[in-house]
Scaffold this motif. Structure first.
Motif, PDB file in Angstrom:
ATOM      1  N   GLY A   1       2.694  -9.505 -52.249  1.00 53.04           N
ATOM      2  CA  GLY A   1       3.633  -8.735 -53.063  1.00 53.04           C
ATOM      3  C   GLY A   1       3.250  -7.266 -53.147  1.00 53.04           C
ATOM      4  O   GLY A   1       4.119  -6.384 -53.080  1.00 53.04           O
ATOM      5  N   LEU A   2       1.969  -6.977 -53.279  1.00 56.42           N
ATOM      6  CA  LEU A   2       1.518  -5.586 -53.316  1.00 56.42           C
ATOM      7  C   LEU A   2       1.728  -4.888 -51.978  1.00 56.42           C
ATOM      8  O   LEU A   2       2.107  -3.709 -51.935  1.00 56.42           O
ATOM      9  CB  LEU A   2       0.054  -5.517 -53.744  1.00 56.42           C
ATOM     10  N   ILE A   3       1.495  -5.600 -50.888  1.00 54.06           N
ATOM     11  CA  ILE A   3       1.748  -5.038 -49.561  1.00 54.06           C
ATOM     12  C   ILE A   3       3.237  -4.741 -49.392  1.00 54.06           C
ATOM     13  O   ILE A   3       3.616  -3.677 -48.885  1.00 54.06           O
ATOM     14  CB  ILE A   3       1.226  -5.982 -48.456  1.00 54.06           C
ATOM     15  N   SER A   4       4.083  -5.661 -49.829  1.00 54.86           N
ATOM     16  CA  SER A   4       5.534  -5.447 -49.753  1.00 54.86           C
ATOM     17  C   SER A   4       5.943  -4.243 -50.591  1.00 54.86           C
ATOM     18  O   SER A   4       6.788  -3.445 -50.175  1.00 54.86           O
ATOM     19  CB  SER A   4       6.287  -6.684 -50.236  1.00 54.86           C
ATOM     20  N   PHE A   5       5.352  -4.095 -51.767  1.00 55.89           N
ATOM     21  CA  PHE A   5       5.661  -2.956 -52.632  1.00 55.89           C
ATOM     22  C   PHE A   5       5.250  -1.643 -51.969  1.00 55.89           C
ATOM     23  O   PHE A   5       6.000  -0.660 -51.990  1.00 55.89           O
ATOM     24  CB  PHE A   5       4.951  -3.123 -53.973  1.00 55.89           C
TER      25      PHE A   5
ATOM     26  N   ARG B   1       5.008  -1.025 -48.815  1.00 57.73           N
ATOM     27  CA  ARG B   1       5.877  -0.758 -47.664  1.00 57.73           C
ATOM     28  C   ARG B   1       7.299  -0.384 -48.084  1.00 57.73           C
ATOM     29  O   ARG B   1       8.103  -0.021 -47.253  1.00 57.73           O
ATOM     30  CB  ARG B   1       5.922  -1.976 -46.753  1.00 57.73           C
ATOM     31  N   GLY B   2       7.590  -0.519 -49.368  1.00 56.61           N
ATOM     32  CA  GLY B   2       8.908  -0.141 -49.865  1.00 56.61           C
ATOM     33  C   GLY B   2       9.931  -1.262 -49.881  1.00 56.61           C
ATOM     34  O   GLY B   2      11.105  -1.027 -50.132  1.00 56.61           O
TER      35      GLY B   2
ATOM     36  N   GLN C   1      11.492  -7.993 -51.659  1.00 59.31           N
ATOM     37  CA  GLN C   1      10.421  -8.936 -51.320  1.00 59.31           C
ATOM     38  C   GLN C   1       9.283  -8.849 -52.341  1.00 59.31           C
ATOM     39  O   GLN C   1       8.702  -9.857 -52.722  1.00 59.31           O
ATOM     40  CB  GLN C   1       9.884  -8.646 -49.916  1.00 59.31           C
ATOM     41  N   SER C   2       8.982  -7.635 -52.790  1.00 56.19           N
ATOM     42  CA  SER C   2       7.924  -7.448 -53.775  1.00 56.19           C
ATOM     43  C   SER C   2       8.260  -8.163 -55.082  1.00 56.19           C
ATOM     44  O   SER C   2       7.404  -8.836 -55.659  1.00 56.19           O
ATOM     45  CB  SER C   2       7.716  -5.954 -54.034  1.00 56.19           C
ATOM     46  N   GLN C   3       9.492  -8.028 -55.553  1.00 57.13           N
ATOM     47  CA  GLN C   3       9.910  -8.706 -56.781  1.00 57.13           C
ATOM     48  C   GLN C   3       9.865 -10.224 -56.619  1.00 57.13           C
ATOM     49  O   GLN C   3       9.456 -10.943 -57.530  1.00 57.13           O
ATOM     50  CB  GLN C   3      11.326  -8.268 -57.180  1.00 57.13           C
TER      51      GLN C   3
END
Length: 90
Positions: free
Chosen positions: A47-51, A53-54, A58-60
């Motif tokens: 989730g942090l990686i997705s956040f 990367r923008g 996916q992050s949520q």
């Protein structure tokens, strides 16, 4: 036994047990807790990686999955405590 004297001390059950031995014993007693912890950390990391990367959607989604993984870990911990309590009563 003389009146007023203290009873002999009980020997500690796990006195010679180191950190690694204790970790392995606890993992064998309740293997779902470490599994839940690993899942929680994995989902959090993704989730942090997705956040970063923008990818907000996916992050949520991963943050919600993290909550589910934490709930699973907590339930496994409670279940392990119940099983241990039931074993000690027998």
């Amino acid at each position: 036994m003389v009146a007023g004297s203290a009873p002999p001390p009980l020997p500690p059950v796990f006195s010679e047990e180191g950190f690694g031995d204790k970790f392995l014993r606890k993992t064998r007693e309740n293997p779902l807790v470490p599994l839940g912890c690993l899942c929680t950390v994995g989902v959090l990391t993704y989730g942090l990686i997705s956040f970063k990367r923008g990818n907000i959607r996916q992050s949520q989604l991963m943050m919600r999955a993290r909550i589910l993984a934490q709930g699973f870990t907590f339930a496994a911990l409670l279940g392990g405590m119940v099983v241990t309590a039931m074993k000690s009563r027998k």
